[in-house]
Design an enzyme around this catalytic site. Structure first.
Site, PDB file in Angstrom:
ATOM      1  N   SER A 178     -13.201  -4.995   1.109  1.00 26.84           N
ATOM      2  CA  SER A 178     -14.105  -4.751   0.888  1.00 26.84           C
ATOM      3  C   SER A 178     -15.812  -4.642   0.724  1.00 26.84           C
ATOM      4  O   SER A 178     -16.425  -5.345   0.013  1.00 26.84           O
ATOM      5  CB  SER A 178     -13.581  -4.821  -0.759  1.00 26.84           C
ATOM      6  OG  SER A 178     -12.467  -4.208  -1.132  1.00 26.84           O
ATOM      7  N   PRO A 179     -15.711  -4.593   2.193  1.00 25.39           N
ATOM      8  CA  PRO A 179     -17.697  -5.053   2.308  1.00 25.39           C
ATOM      9  C   PRO A 179     -18.372  -4.613   1.436  1.00 25.39           C
ATOM     10  O   PRO A 179     -19.932  -4.827   2.278  1.00 25.39           O
ATOM     11  CB  PRO A 179     -16.888  -5.712   4.470  1.00 25.39           C
ATOM     12  CG  PRO A 179     -16.086  -4.651   4.248  1.00 25.39           C
ATOM     13  CD  PRO A 179     -14.964  -4.385   2.946  1.00 25.39           C
TER      14      PRO A 179
ATOM     15  N   HIS B 176       0.000 -12.154   1.344  1.00 18.93           N
ATOM     16  CA  HIS B 176      -0.470 -10.530   0.442  1.00 18.93           C
ATOM     17  C   HIS B 176      -1.783 -12.109  -0.494  1.00 18.93           C
ATOM     18  O   HIS B 176      -2.741 -12.085  -0.962  1.00 18.93           O
ATOM     19  CB  HIS B 176       0.031 -10.423   0.231  1.00 18.93           C
ATOM     20  CG  HIS B 176      -1.304  -9.264   0.032  1.00 18.93           C
ATOM     21  ND1 HIS B 176      -0.930  -7.022  -0.185  1.00 18.93           N
ATOM     22  CD2 HIS B 176      -2.617  -8.665  -0.019  1.00 18.93           C
ATOM     23  CE1 HIS B 176      -1.591  -6.851  -0.231  1.00 18.93           C
ATOM     24  NE2 HIS B 176      -3.015  -7.259  -0.668  1.00 18.93           N
TER      25      HIS B 176
ATOM     26  N   TYR C  41       0.397  -1.016  -0.353  1.00 24.09           N
ATOM     27  CA  TYR C  41      -0.023   0.081   0.363  1.00 24.09           C
ATOM     28  C   TYR C  41       0.850   1.088   0.243  1.00 24.09           C
ATOM     29  O   TYR C  41       1.467   1.571   0.882  1.00 24.09           O
ATOM     30  CB  TYR C  41      -1.146  -0.240   1.280  1.00 24.09           C
ATOM     31  CG  TYR C  41      -1.701  -1.497   1.324  1.00 24.09           C
ATOM     32  CD1 TYR C  41      -2.453  -1.699   0.267  1.00 24.09           C
ATOM     33  CD2 TYR C  41      -2.655  -1.423   2.372  1.00 24.09           C
ATOM     34  CE1 TYR C  41      -3.184  -3.170   0.344  1.00 24.09           C
ATOM     35  CE2 TYR C  41      -3.445  -2.738   2.749  1.00 24.09           C
ATOM     36  CZ  TYR C  41      -3.627  -2.711   1.959  1.00 24.09           C
ATOM     37  OH  TYR C  41      -4.187  -4.225   1.639  1.00 24.09           O
TER      38      TYR C  41
ATOM     39  N   ALA D 176     -22.195   1.404  -0.883  1.00 19.73           N
ATOM     40  CA  ALA D 176     -22.546   2.764   0.504  1.00 19.73           C
ATOM     41  C   ALA D 176     -22.779   4.035  -0.345  1.00 19.73           C
ATOM     42  O   ALA D 176     -22.738   4.734   0.144  1.00 19.73           O
ATOM     43  CB  ALA D 176     -21.208   2.514   0.475  1.00 19.73           C
TER      44      ALA D 176
END
Length: 337
Positions: free
Chosen positions: A204-205, A125, A59, A212
Site C-alpha cells: 500500500s505505498p 502473513h 487473497y 494516487a
C-alpha cells in the site's frame, strides 16, 4: 536525484525496486477486474520487466494464487514469486492459524494453486498470538530444507518479533504497510531490518489509493475492504483528502503524478526497500513503473516528509478487529479505535 535506478536486494534475490502486489486483482478492493483483464495486466507487468509478484493464500481465498498459476508460470524463471500463509479463510471467513500443521497444509495448497513445486519467498502473513513465532518459523525452516520454499518472510510484525524469528533462521523480508500516510515502520522495524540485513517490502505505498488520487469525498463502496477503515469515513476522510490535495500540489510542482511522488518518497527512505503497489489498470501500472525514470529533488521529498508527520493523518488505519491481528509497533498517541 533519480529514484532507484538499480535493482534492490530482498534476501538472496535481486529485484526491481517496484514489484506488483496482486491482491486487488482478486480480493479486498472494488471493483475487481474480469479474469481475462487480470491476466492481461499480469502479462503486461512481465513484459515491462516486473520481476517480483506478491500474492497470498488469503487473497480471494486461493483465487489469486490460481490466477498467477495459470497466467505466469510459463515464464517462471523470469521473476521472484512470493506468497503467504497463517492468515487465511474458511467458509468465506478470515482467521489466523500459525500452527506448524496449518502452515504445512497451506503451503501444499499454495504450491498446487500456483502450479509450482517451489515458492521463492514465503511469508508468515500475520503473527498468531497463540503460537510462538519460533514454532511458526520452524515449520518454514523445514519447508526450506525440503526445497519447497527459498526464503522466509514476515508481514506486519514488530522489530522484537523479527529478532526472535531471525534467531531461528535468517529472515529475508519484512512486509508492512508503508507510505507517507502510514509510517509505523519508522518506529522500529525499518532500523531493525537494516541492522539484520533484512529487505523491507512496502505494501500500500500509495496509501490505499488516496495518494494516487483515486479516492474522492464519496469514499469507497460498501464491500470494499477500505469501507471498514475509519480513515475512509467522515470526519477523517475530509481531513485526509485535504492532505491529499496539498500532496497533489507538491507533485504538480515537481512535474510528476501523485502516485509517482508517493513511490519515490517510499523508495527514498532506505536502500533496502522494495515497493509493491497494486492496480487493476495497465495505464496505472505503467505510471507506477515510470517512477524509476524520474528525477525527484531532495527538497520535494522533504516537503512530503513535512506534510505527513505521524500525527497528520486522521483516524485509525484499521478497524478494531483487524488491528488486533497487527503486531507492528504503534506510535505514541496513535488512534486505535
Amino acid at each position: 536525484m533519480t529514484v532507484a535506478p538499480s535493482p534492490r536486494s530482498i534476501g538472496p534475490f535481486t529485484v526491481s525496486a517496484i514489484g506488483l502486489g496482486c491482491m486487488n486483482l482478486s480480493h479486498a478492493y472494488l471493483p475487481r477486474p474480469e479474469p481475462r483483464d487480470a491476466e492481461k495486466l499480469l502479462l503486461h507487468a512481465l513484459d515491462r520487466g516486473v520481476d517480483f509478484f506478491d500474492t497470498a493464500a488469503l487473497y480471494g481465498f486461493g483465487a489469486n494464487e490460481e490466477l498467477l498459476g495459470r497466467t505466469l508460470m510459463d515464464w517462471r524463471d523470469e521473476f521472484v514469486l512470493a506468497s503467504k500463509c497463517v492468515l487465511g479463510g474458511k467458509d468465506g471467513q478470515r482467521g489466523l492459524d500459525g500452527s506448524p500443521q496449518a502452515i504445512t497444509a497451506t503451503l501444499e495448497d499454495s504450491l498446487r494453486r500456483l502450479r509450482v513445486d517451489h515458492i521463492d519467498l514465503y511469508y508468515l502473513h500475520r503473527l498468531d498470538p497463540n503460537v510462538p513465532i519460533e514454532e511458526s518459523v520452524g515449520a518454514l525452516v523445514r519447508a526450506v530444507e525440503a526445497g519447497k520454499i527459498g526464503a522466509i518472510g514476515l508481514s506486519e510484525m514488530s522489530a522484537a518479533t523479527l529478532r526472535r524469528a531471525h534467531a531461528v533462521h535468517p529472515i529475508a523480508a519484512m512486509q508492512t504497510e508503508y507510505s507517507p500516510w502510514t509510517r509505523n515502520a519508522e518506529v522500529a522495524v525499518l532500523d531493525a531490518c537494516v541492522a539484520l540485513d533484512v529487505g523491507f517490502v512496502a505494501f500500500s505505498p500509495l496509501a490505499r489509493g488516496v495518494l494516487a488520487g483515486s479516492v474522492g469525498p464519496e469514499g469507497v463502496a460498501q464491500g470494499d475492504v477500505r469501507h471498514a477503515m475509519p480513515r475512509f469515513h467522515p470526519p477523517h476522510l475530509d481531513h485526509n483528502l485535504e492532505l491529499a490535495a496539498r500532496f497533489r500540489d507538491i507533485a504538480q510542482a515537481a512535474g510528476c503524478t501523485m502516485a509517482q511522488l508517493s513511490l519515490a518518497w517510499v523508495l527514498s527512505r532506505r536502500p533496502n526497500i522494495v515497493a509493491i503497489p497494486g492496480t487493476t489498470s495497465i495505464a496505472h501500472l505503467d505510471e507506477d513503473l515510470a517512477t524509476l525514470t524520474i528525477d525527484v529533488s531532495a527538497d520535494t521529498l522533504a516537503a512530503v516528509d513535512a506534510l505527513f508527520t505521524f500525527e497528520a493523518v486522521s483516524g485509525p488505519r484499521y478497524p478494531k478487529a483487524a488491528q488486533a491481528q497487527i503486531d507492528t509497533e504503534t506510535w505514541d498517541g496513535e488512534p486505535l479505535e
